[in-house]
Design a protein around this motif. Structure first.
Motif, PDB file in Angstrom:
ATOM      1  N   TRP A 204       0.851  -1.207   0.000  1.00 47.40           N
ATOM      2  CA  TRP A 204       0.000   0.000   0.000  1.00 47.40           C
ATOM      3  C   TRP A 204       0.881   1.249   0.000  1.00 47.40           C
ATOM      4  O   TRP A 204       0.686   2.164  -0.796  1.00 47.40           O
ATOM      5  CB  TRP A 204      -0.906  -0.065   1.231  1.00 47.40           C
ATOM      6  CG  TRP A 204      -1.927   1.014   1.371  1.00 47.40           C
ATOM      7  CD1 TRP A 204      -3.236   0.958   1.009  1.00 47.40           C
ATOM      8  CD2 TRP A 204      -1.723   2.328   1.926  1.00 47.40           C
ATOM      9  NE1 TRP A 204      -3.859   2.145   1.295  1.00 47.40           N
ATOM     10  CE2 TRP A 204      -2.971   3.002   1.864  1.00 47.40           C
ATOM     11  CE3 TRP A 204      -0.619   2.994   2.463  1.00 47.40           C
ATOM     12  CZ2 TRP A 204      -3.131   4.302   2.324  1.00 47.40           C
ATOM     13  CZ3 TRP A 204      -0.789   4.296   2.910  1.00 47.40           C
ATOM     14  CH2 TRP A 204      -2.031   4.932   2.835  1.00 47.40           C
ATOM     15  N   LEU A 208       1.421   3.891  -3.248  1.00 48.37           N
ATOM     16  CA  LEU A 208       1.112   5.318  -3.081  1.00 48.37           C
ATOM     17  C   LEU A 208       2.347   6.173  -3.375  1.00 48.37           C
ATOM     18  O   LEU A 208       2.276   7.172  -4.110  1.00 48.37           O
ATOM     19  CB  LEU A 208       0.613   5.578  -1.651  1.00 48.37           C
ATOM     20  CG  LEU A 208       0.318   7.035  -1.297  1.00 48.37           C
ATOM     21  CD1 LEU A 208      -0.781   7.610  -2.184  1.00 48.37           C
ATOM     22  CD2 LEU A 208      -0.086   7.182   0.170  1.00 48.37           C
ATOM     23  N   PHE A 209       3.487   5.778  -2.839  1.00 44.41           N
ATOM     24  CA  PHE A 209       4.723   6.532  -3.081  1.00 44.41           C
ATOM     25  C   PHE A 209       5.143   6.470  -4.549  1.00 44.41           C
ATOM     26  O   PHE A 209       5.775   7.391  -5.061  1.00 44.41           O
ATOM     27  CB  PHE A 209       5.853   5.998  -2.183  1.00 44.41           C
ATOM     28  CG  PHE A 209       5.737   6.433  -0.744  1.00 44.41           C
ATOM     29  CD1 PHE A 209       4.659   7.178  -0.306  1.00 44.41           C
ATOM     30  CD2 PHE A 209       6.718   6.101   0.178  1.00 44.41           C
ATOM     31  CE1 PHE A 209       4.542   7.583   1.014  1.00 44.41           C
ATOM     32  CE2 PHE A 209       6.629   6.500   1.504  1.00 44.41           C
ATOM     33  CZ  PHE A 209       5.529   7.241   1.919  1.00 44.41           C
ATOM     34  N   PHE A 211       3.073   6.452  -7.153  1.00 46.99           N
ATOM     35  CA  PHE A 211       2.283   7.469  -7.861  1.00 46.99           C
ATOM     36  C   PHE A 211       2.860   8.870  -7.606  1.00 46.99           C
ATOM     37  O   PHE A 211       2.979   9.679  -8.523  1.00 46.99           O
ATOM     38  CB  PHE A 211       0.820   7.429  -7.404  1.00 46.99           C
ATOM     39  CG  PHE A 211       0.105   6.152  -7.770  1.00 46.99           C
ATOM     40  CD1 PHE A 211       0.422   5.466  -8.935  1.00 46.99           C
ATOM     41  CD2 PHE A 211      -0.885   5.616  -6.950  1.00 46.99           C
ATOM     42  CE1 PHE A 211      -0.230   4.285  -9.278  1.00 46.99           C
ATOM     43  CE2 PHE A 211      -1.545   4.441  -7.282  1.00 46.99           C
ATOM     44  CZ  PHE A 211      -1.210   3.775  -8.454  1.00 46.99           C
ATOM     45  N   LEU A 212       3.206   9.137  -6.354  1.00 41.66           N
ATOM     46  CA  LEU A 212       3.770  10.446  -6.015  1.00 41.66           C
ATOM     47  C   LEU A 212       5.083  10.686  -6.767  1.00 41.66           C
ATOM     48  O   LEU A 212       5.323  11.776  -7.291  1.00 41.66           O
ATOM     49  CB  LEU A 212       4.008  10.538  -4.503  1.00 41.66           C
ATOM     50  CG  LEU A 212       2.748  10.638  -3.642  1.00 41.66           C
ATOM     51  CD1 LEU A 212       3.067  10.286  -2.197  1.00 41.66           C
ATOM     52  CD2 LEU A 212       2.150  12.043  -3.724  1.00 41.66           C
ATOM     53  N   ILE A 214       6.103   9.309  -9.601  1.00 43.11           N
ATOM     54  CA  ILE A 214       5.850   9.477 -11.042  1.00 43.11           C
ATOM     55  C   ILE A 214       5.384  10.910 -11.323  1.00 43.11           C
ATOM     56  O   ILE A 214       5.897  11.580 -12.229  1.00 43.11           O
ATOM     57  CB  ILE A 214       4.783   8.452 -11.515  1.00 43.11           C
ATOM     58  CG1 ILE A 214       5.353   7.033 -11.484  1.00 43.11           C
ATOM     59  CG2 ILE A 214       4.284   8.788 -12.922  1.00 43.11           C
ATOM     60  CD1 ILE A 214       4.317   5.938 -11.667  1.00 43.11           C
ATOM     61  N   LEU A 215       4.445  11.380 -10.532  1.00 45.19           N
ATOM     62  CA  LEU A 215       3.905  12.725 -10.772  1.00 45.19           C
ATOM     63  C   LEU A 215       4.953  13.802 -10.508  1.00 45.19           C
ATOM     64  O   LEU A 215       5.027  14.798 -11.243  1.00 45.19           O
ATOM     65  CB  LEU A 215       2.662  12.952  -9.898  1.00 45.19           C
ATOM     66  CG  LEU A 215       1.451  12.089 -10.286  1.00 45.19           C
ATOM     67  CD1 LEU A 215       0.312  12.271  -9.302  1.00 45.19           C
ATOM     68  CD2 LEU A 215       0.974  12.421 -11.698  1.00 45.19           C
ATOM     69  N   ALA A 216       5.777  13.605  -9.483  1.00 42.94           N
ATOM     70  CA  ALA A 216       6.819  14.590  -9.186  1.00 42.94           C
ATOM     71  C   ALA A 216       7.831  14.657 -10.335  1.00 42.94           C
ATOM     72  O   ALA A 216       8.239  15.752 -10.747  1.00 42.94           O
ATOM     73  CB  ALA A 216       7.523  14.231  -7.879  1.00 42.94           C
ATOM     74  N   TRP A 218       7.291  13.845 -13.452  1.00 41.65           N
ATOM     75  CA  TRP A 218       6.618  14.436 -14.617  1.00 41.65           C
ATOM     76  C   TRP A 218       6.561  15.959 -14.473  1.00 41.65           C
ATOM     77  O   TRP A 218       6.837  16.695 -15.419  1.00 41.65           O
ATOM     78  CB  TRP A 218       5.222  13.826 -14.758  1.00 41.65           C
ATOM     79  CG  TRP A 218       4.477  14.356 -15.938  1.00 41.65           C
ATOM     80  CD1 TRP A 218       4.668  14.047 -17.251  1.00 41.65           C
ATOM     81  CD2 TRP A 218       3.407  15.320 -15.907  1.00 41.65           C
ATOM     82  NE1 TRP A 218       3.795  14.746 -18.037  1.00 41.65           N
ATOM     83  CE2 TRP A 218       3.007  15.534 -17.243  1.00 41.65           C
ATOM     84  CE3 TRP A 218       2.749  16.002 -14.886  1.00 41.65           C
ATOM     85  CZ2 TRP A 218       1.978  16.411 -17.584  1.00 41.65           C
ATOM     86  CZ3 TRP A 218       1.729  16.889 -15.225  1.00 41.65           C
ATOM     87  CH2 TRP A 218       1.351  17.083 -16.565  1.00 41.65           C
ATOM     88  N   LEU A 219       6.240  16.414 -13.282  1.00 41.97           N
ATOM     89  CA  LEU A 219       6.230  17.867 -13.046  1.00 41.97           C
ATOM     90  C   LEU A 219       7.632  18.458 -13.192  1.00 41.97           C
ATOM     91  O   LEU A 219       7.791  19.615 -13.570  1.00 41.97           O
ATOM     92  CB  LEU A 219       5.683  18.179 -11.647  1.00 41.97           C
ATOM     93  CG  LEU A 219       4.157  18.085 -11.481  1.00 41.97           C
ATOM     94  CD1 LEU A 219       3.771  18.233 -10.016  1.00 41.97           C
ATOM     95  CD2 LEU A 219       3.455  19.154 -12.320  1.00 41.97           C
ATOM     96  N   GLY A 221       9.632  17.725 -15.413  1.00 42.84           N
ATOM     97  CA  GLY A 221       9.944  17.895 -16.835  1.00 42.84           C
ATOM     98  C   GLY A 221      10.174  16.607 -17.592  1.00 42.84           C
ATOM     99  O   GLY A 221      10.455  16.629 -18.799  1.00 42.84           O
ATOM    100  N   MET A 222      10.048  15.479 -16.933  1.00 39.32           N
ATOM    101  CA  MET A 222      10.286  14.206 -17.613  1.00 39.32           C
ATOM    102  C   MET A 222       9.041  13.810 -18.412  1.00 39.32           C
ATOM    103  O   MET A 222       7.925  13.993 -17.911  1.00 39.32           O
ATOM    104  CB  MET A 222      10.579  13.144 -16.542  1.00 39.32           C
ATOM    105  CG  MET A 222      11.459  12.020 -16.999  1.00 39.32           C
ATOM    106  SD  MET A 222      11.755  10.851 -15.641  1.00 39.32           S
ATOM    107  CE  MET A 222      13.394  11.297 -15.128  1.00 39.32           C
ATOM    108  N   PRO A 223       9.212  13.260 -19.612  1.00 42.82           N
ATOM    109  CA  PRO A 223       8.027  12.750 -20.324  1.00 42.82           C
ATOM    110  C   PRO A 223       7.359  11.641 -19.498  1.00 42.82           C
ATOM    111  O   PRO A 223       8.031  10.993 -18.688  1.00 42.82           O
ATOM    112  CB  PRO A 223       8.617  12.183 -21.622  1.00 42.82           C
ATOM    113  CG  PRO A 223       9.945  12.831 -21.765  1.00 42.82           C
ATOM    114  CD  PRO A 223      10.435  13.110 -20.395  1.00 42.82           C
ATOM    115  N   ILE A 224       6.069  11.416 -19.709  1.00 45.18           N
ATOM    116  CA  ILE A 224       5.316  10.548 -18.819  1.00 45.18           C
ATOM    117  C   ILE A 224       5.835   9.091 -18.832  1.00 45.18           C
ATOM    118  O   ILE A 224       5.897   8.443 -17.783  1.00 45.18           O
ATOM    119  CB  ILE A 224       3.788  10.611 -19.101  1.00 45.18           C
ATOM    120  CG1 ILE A 224       3.003   9.871 -18.005  1.00 45.18           C
ATOM    121  CG2 ILE A 224       3.433  10.088 -20.463  1.00 45.18           C
ATOM    122  CD1 ILE A 224       3.075  10.474 -16.646  1.00 45.18           C
ATOM    123  N   LEU A 277       3.175   8.256   8.193  1.00 50.21           N
ATOM    124  CA  LEU A 277       1.837   8.471   7.623  1.00 50.21           C
ATOM    125  C   LEU A 277       0.765   8.529   8.707  1.00 50.21           C
ATOM    126  O   LEU A 277      -0.304   9.089   8.494  1.00 50.21           O
ATOM    127  CB  LEU A 277       1.509   7.353   6.622  1.00 50.21           C
ATOM    128  CG  LEU A 277       2.300   7.376   5.312  1.00 50.21           C
ATOM    129  CD1 LEU A 277       1.911   6.208   4.425  1.00 50.21           C
ATOM    130  CD2 LEU A 277       2.086   8.686   4.551  1.00 50.21           C
TER     131      LEU A 277
END
Lengths: 516, 67
Positions: A204, A208-209, A211-212, A214-216, A218-219, A221-224, A277
């Motif tokens: 779990w 969760l980490f 997803f965080l 991946i999004l960080a 991507w933000l 500047g990395m392509p998805i 957490l």
């Protein structure tokens, strides 16, 4: 003996079933990317371990729960089997492209993919993935089919947490047997009283980490597609990349600095993540290992920065900070992402020897026990350091004095302290012995004069500590066959912290009549 | 039938930190990434990603202060 075979066979069967399931999940990737030629190979790669696992499980279903001995054999043989059968996607997809698949359009063969037509290279890549090492047999990862890029990432992601943790989480067999297996995979602390709840909570947190991360990225500047792959391998402290020059390909300060906390998250123990957490942030400093994750990374990075700026190849303080900090954290968390390459700055293999040895020391110690990181683990290093101080100070106390050794809020009496000290010392001594033997072996097999002692020691430490940083030795052509076999062994023992592999080898040799 | 009775949702709710916000973040995560894959990089998708991360960080700190 038959009872042992049944117990090991049953649990090995479960692990192989889980591996088959992982390959089946991965079937979605060639469909999404239109790489239909990979489907038959991937399907066979799923069915072989699934069928064999099912056979073993059915045959030995009624076997007894594993004891400590069985747990070690299951862990060692399970990880080897996962490496072996996990190599099938590499091997079969490479041959699918080489020979063509009737009814499917196949792309042109590349030298990178062709390397996997050699079974040893495919096995190396798979073992490197599942053990979270990240050393690779590819020349240029960008040229690999997306399916194999994903399989490399997925193997590291799963391997980071552990195949036994995965098997226990999915197949949820409660009881002492699962706990024994859990502990034999280099884990000790539980989050909940139930082992099944513990492993599910680990997953779990990990998901969760992920997803965080991946999004960080991507933000940053990395392509998805890159963010998905690097987020997964970064958090798993694996280090496989989908680009030719690892993270250096992006040559982005933002991405470098986003990856540092991702790698650090991976090197903190899951039970500590759980408490954080729950709102208990004090664990960042009250937990000995977590405190040292930051302290040791900070000290190591500062030292490396000083070496690289004042005596090394970088001319500006910021360049030395950027590459020194990233490479030390990447090494000490046992991730293995590389930003120091010749294409953008100065390759790690061309750093001064003292800088390379600083990074090697970082790899050797590694992250926290109970995390996804490799190395001897911080707690073992700290136990050893405190134990040595305790033993030396003993001389200054009267014989009747009652002394305690404090480790991570635990007050150990003399007997407990001695036992923990010896356990830590045995692992560290074995670690160094295998490191030295591996270095000798590689020095003997590599072309003389081509690599320095620092380069060779660096590469062996990278394999054994499951890091994946390279001084340029590892490659399909540059690493001799003996070196590849030796590295397979180093990665295997490194992931399981040596003892289970030695127990298994002793058992195999003894029963095979080779060892009396 | 409640949403928490669905197979994936129930598995997520039963494991982890026993907290609805964290559970929701875990369940929404694939949707956010899927949105980015479909729509690509835009102000909207970047805002969604920022909100996702900010919610996690902010809520972790909030729980810490509340404790």
């Amino acid at each position: 003996m038959n009872g042992s075979v049944a117990t090991v066979g049953r649990d090995l069967g479960r692990i192989l079933e889980a591996l088959g399931g992982l390959v089946i999940v991965s079937l979605v990737v060639p469909v999404v990317w239109g790489e239909y030629f990979a489907l038959p190979a991937l399907l066979v790669s799923a069915l072989v371990p699934l069928g064999l696992g099912r056979l073993l499980y059915r045959r030995f279903q009624g076997a007894e729960a594993p004891g400590r001995f069985h747990g070690m054999i299951v862990a060692a043989s399970g990880w080897f089997s996962v490496g072996l059968f996990g190599s099938l996607p590499f091997f079969l997809i490479a041959w699918s492209v080489q020979l063509g698949v009737p009814g499917f359009t196949t792309p042109a063969q590349t030298a990178t993919l062709a390397a996997f037509t050699e079974p040893l290279n495919a096995l190396f890549e798979s073992m490197s993935g599942f053990t979270g090492t990240g050393l690779t047999m590819t020349d240029n990862e960008e040229l690999l089919p997306r399916t194999l890029q994903w399989w490399r990432t997925f193997s590291e992601w799963v391997g980071g947490v552990g195949v036994i943790v995965l098997t226990t989480a999915i197949l949820s067999r409660p009881g002492s047997g699962s706990l024994t297996l859990y502990e034999s995979e280099a884990r000790s602390k539980k989050i909940h009283p139930s082992i099944v709840s513990t492993v599910r909570t680990i997953w779990w947190i990990f998901i969760l980490f992920t997803f965080l991360s991946i999004l960080a990225l991507w933000l940053g500047g990395m392509p998805i597609w890159g963010a998905v792959n690097h987020g997964m391998t970064g958090l798993a402290t694996g280090g496989f990349s989908i680009t030719d020059n690892s993270i250096a390909t992006y040559d982005s300060v933002a991405i470098d600095f986003v990856l540092i906390p991702v790698m650090l998250l991976g090197s903190i123990a899951f039970p500590v993540h759980y408490l954080i957490l729950q709102g208990d942030l004090r664990n960042f400093y009250s937990d000995l290992q977590t405190r040292w994750v930051f302290g040791y990374m900070g000290i190591g990075s500062a030292l490396l920065w000083g070496l690289l700026y004042f005596a090394g190849p970088y001319e500006t303080p910021f360049a030395a900070l950027r590459y020194g900090l990233f490479q030390f954290v990447s090494a000490a968390t046992c991730t293995g992402f590389q930003t120091a390459v010749d294409a953008t700055n100065v390759a790690l293999g061309r750093w001064p020897s003292y800088a390379q040895l600083t990074v090697t020391f970082g790899m050797f110690v590694g992250g926290a026990a109970g995390s996804t990181a490799g190395g001897i683990k911080l707690i073992r290093g700290l136990t050893l350091a405190k134990g040595i101080r305790y033993q030396i100070a003993d001389v200054f106390y009267p014989e009747t004095a009652v002394r305690r050794l404090e480790i991570n809020d635990r007050r150990l009496n003399e007997k407990e302290a001695s036992r923990e000290f010896i356990e830590a010392a045995i692992i560290v001594v074995l670690w160094i012995v295998f490191l030295v033997v591996g270095t000798f072996l590689l020095l003997l097999t590599l072309p003389s004069g081509e690599y320095s002692l620092a380069n060779v020691l660096f590469e062996v430490a990278s394999a054994q500590d499951n890091v994946g940083l390279s001084s340029g030795i590892t490659g399909p052509e540059s690493l001799p066959t003996i070196g590849k076999v030796a590295f397979l062994f180093h990665m295997w023992i490194g992931r399981l912290e040596i003892i289970p592999v030695l127990v298994m080898l002793r058992t195999v040799f003894k029963r095979g009549g080779l060892y009396q | 039938m409640m949403p928490r009775d669905l197979p994936v949702v129930s598995a997520v709710v039963e494991a982890g930190a026993d907290d609805r916000i964290f559970d929701s973040l875990l369940l929404i995560g694939p949707l956010v990434i899927g949105l980015i894959v479909i729509l690509g990089r835009s102000l909207v998708t970047e805002a969604v990603a920022i909100v996702y991360i900010a919610t996690f960080v902010g809520y972790t700190l909030y729980r810490a202060i509340r404790e």
